[in-house]
Scaffold this motif. Structure first.
Motif, PDB file in Angstrom:
ATOM      1  N   UNK A   2       0.835  -1.205   0.000  1.00  0.00           N
ATOM      2  CA  UNK A   2       0.000   0.000   0.000  1.00  0.00           C
ATOM      3  C   UNK A   2       0.859   1.240   0.000  1.00  0.00           C
ATOM      4  N   UNK A   3       0.335   2.262  -0.580  1.00  0.00           N
ATOM      5  CA  UNK A   3       1.022   3.560  -0.669  1.00  0.00           C
ATOM      6  C   UNK A   3       0.980   4.301   0.657  1.00  0.00           C
ATOM      7  N   UNK A   4       0.163   4.012   1.268  1.00  0.00           N
ATOM      8  CA  UNK A   4      -0.034   4.859   2.434  1.00  0.00           C
ATOM      9  C   UNK A   4       0.401   4.082   3.675  1.00  0.00           C
ATOM     10  N   UNK A   5       0.983   4.825   4.645  1.00  0.00           N
ATOM     11  CA  UNK A   5       1.509   4.183   5.855  1.00  0.00           C
ATOM     12  C   UNK A   5       0.532   4.510   7.001  1.00  0.00           C
ATOM     13  N   UNK A   6       0.109   3.527   7.661  1.00  0.00           N
ATOM     14  CA  UNK A   6      -0.843   3.801   8.743  1.00  0.00           C
ATOM     15  C   UNK A   6      -0.183   4.648   9.836  1.00  0.00           C
ATOM     16  N   UNK A   7      -0.984   5.541  10.464  1.00  0.00           N
ATOM     17  CA  UNK A   7      -0.404   6.385  11.528  1.00  0.00           C
ATOM     18  C   UNK A   7       0.068   5.533  12.677  1.00  0.00           C
ATOM     19  N   UNK A   8       1.095   6.049  13.314  1.00  0.00           N
ATOM     20  CA  UNK A   8       1.660   5.320  14.457  1.00  0.00           C
ATOM     21  C   UNK A   8       0.701   5.472  15.634  1.00  0.00           C
ATOM     22  N   UNK A   9       0.531   4.450  16.364  1.00  0.00           N
ATOM     23  CA  UNK A   9      -0.370   4.545  17.525  1.00  0.00           C
ATOM     24  C   UNK A   9       0.174   5.602  18.493  1.00  0.00           C
ATOM     25  N   UNK A  10      -0.735   6.319  19.163  1.00  0.00           N
ATOM     26  CA  UNK A  10      -0.244   7.344  20.103  1.00  0.00           C
ATOM     27  C   UNK A  10       0.678   6.691  21.107  1.00  0.00           C
ATOM     28  N   UNK A  11       1.718   7.482  21.435  1.00  0.00           N
ATOM     29  CA  UNK A  11       2.685   6.887  22.348  1.00  0.00           C
ATOM     30  C   UNK A  11       2.103   6.894  23.753  1.00  0.00           C
ATOM     31  N   UNK A  12       2.240   5.886  24.410  1.00  0.00           N
ATOM     32  CA  UNK A  12       1.751   5.722  25.775  1.00  0.00           C
ATOM     33  C   UNK A  12       2.939   6.026  26.669  1.00  0.00           C
ATOM     34  N   UNK A  13       2.737   7.004  27.612  1.00  0.00           N
ATOM     35  CA  UNK A  13       3.872   7.333  28.470  1.00  0.00           C
ATOM     36  C   UNK A  13       4.230   6.146  29.348  1.00  0.00           C
ATOM     37  N   UNK A  14       5.463   6.090  29.571  1.00  0.00           N
ATOM     38  CA  UNK A  14       5.957   5.007  30.413  1.00  0.00           C
ATOM     39  C   UNK A  14       5.698   5.385  31.873  1.00  0.00           C
ATOM     40  N   UNK A  15       5.645   4.421  32.741  1.00  0.00           N
ATOM     41  CA  UNK A  15       5.417   4.725  34.160  1.00  0.00           C
ATOM     42  C   UNK A  15       6.484   5.658  34.714  1.00  0.00           C
ATOM     43  N   UNK A  16       7.705   5.546  34.221  1.00  0.00           N
ATOM     44  CA  UNK A  16       8.774   6.426  34.695  1.00  0.00           C
ATOM     45  C   UNK A  16       8.493   7.869  34.286  1.00  0.00           C
TER      46      UNK A  16
END
Length: 182
Positions: A2-16
């Motif tokens: 596919x030409x299009x790249x799916x968006x990256x999932x929102x980053x989940x902050x780490x517990x630190x």
């Protein structure tokens, strides 16, 4: 592909990262509270100082007022006493004349009485001497006797002794004779 790249999932902050952010926030809040505490302590010290100054000023004013009242009580009669000194001087001068004639004594007594009357009037001590026919006033007169007369009942016939008042207060009522009821 596919030409299009799916968006990256929102980053989940780490517990630190969450803990670091909470520590940073707590540190900011602690600094703000310390600053507020310091400001409140300064205000409290200022108010305590103002209170102590006001309390001292009130105490000084009370003390000054007490002193003024004590002086007024102690020296309030000073003006009146000064008014009477010429009367005392006149009496001393009269007694110093060894061979005074009755005419000289009479003239001196009249002059001394005028001085005394003037001194009393200057100090707001006024004579109460109602004229004959004046209505009897129990607040200013004291009836010594009652006599039959043609006048209306309870009117003054004669003054036996003058009364005196200072301002609106009777020092001594006038002693009078009044008419009897018909």
């Amino acid at each position: 592909m596919p030409d299009h790249i799916p968006p990256a999932p929102p980053s989940v902050p780490t517990p630190e990262a969450v803990e670091a952010e909470a520590v940073a926030h707590a540190s900011d809040e602690l600094e703000r509270l310390r600053s507020e505490l310091a400001e409140l302590r300064t205000q409290s010290a200022d108010l305590a100082d103002q209170f102590l100054r006001a309390k001292a000023e009130a105490e000084n004013a009370r003390r000054r007022a007490e002193d003024e009242v004590a002086k007024a009580r102690k020296f309030g009669i000073e003006s009146f006493a000064e008014s009477l000194l010429p009367v005392a001087d006149s009496l001393d001068a009269a007694l110093a004349i060894k061979e005074a004639t009755p005419q000289q004594l009479r003239e001196g007594a009249d002059a001394t009485l005028r001085q005394l009357t003037s001194a009393l009037e200057r100090n707001k001590v006024l004579a109460i001497s109602p004229a004959a026919g004046t209505r009897f006033d129990p607040h200013q007169h004291q009836a010594i006797s009652v006599v039959p007369a043609e006048q209306e009942a309870n009117t003054v016939v004669a003054v036996l002794q003058k009364g005196y008042a200072i301002a609106d207060r009777v020092l001594r009522p006038a002693l009078v004779t009044v008419t009897a009821p018909k």
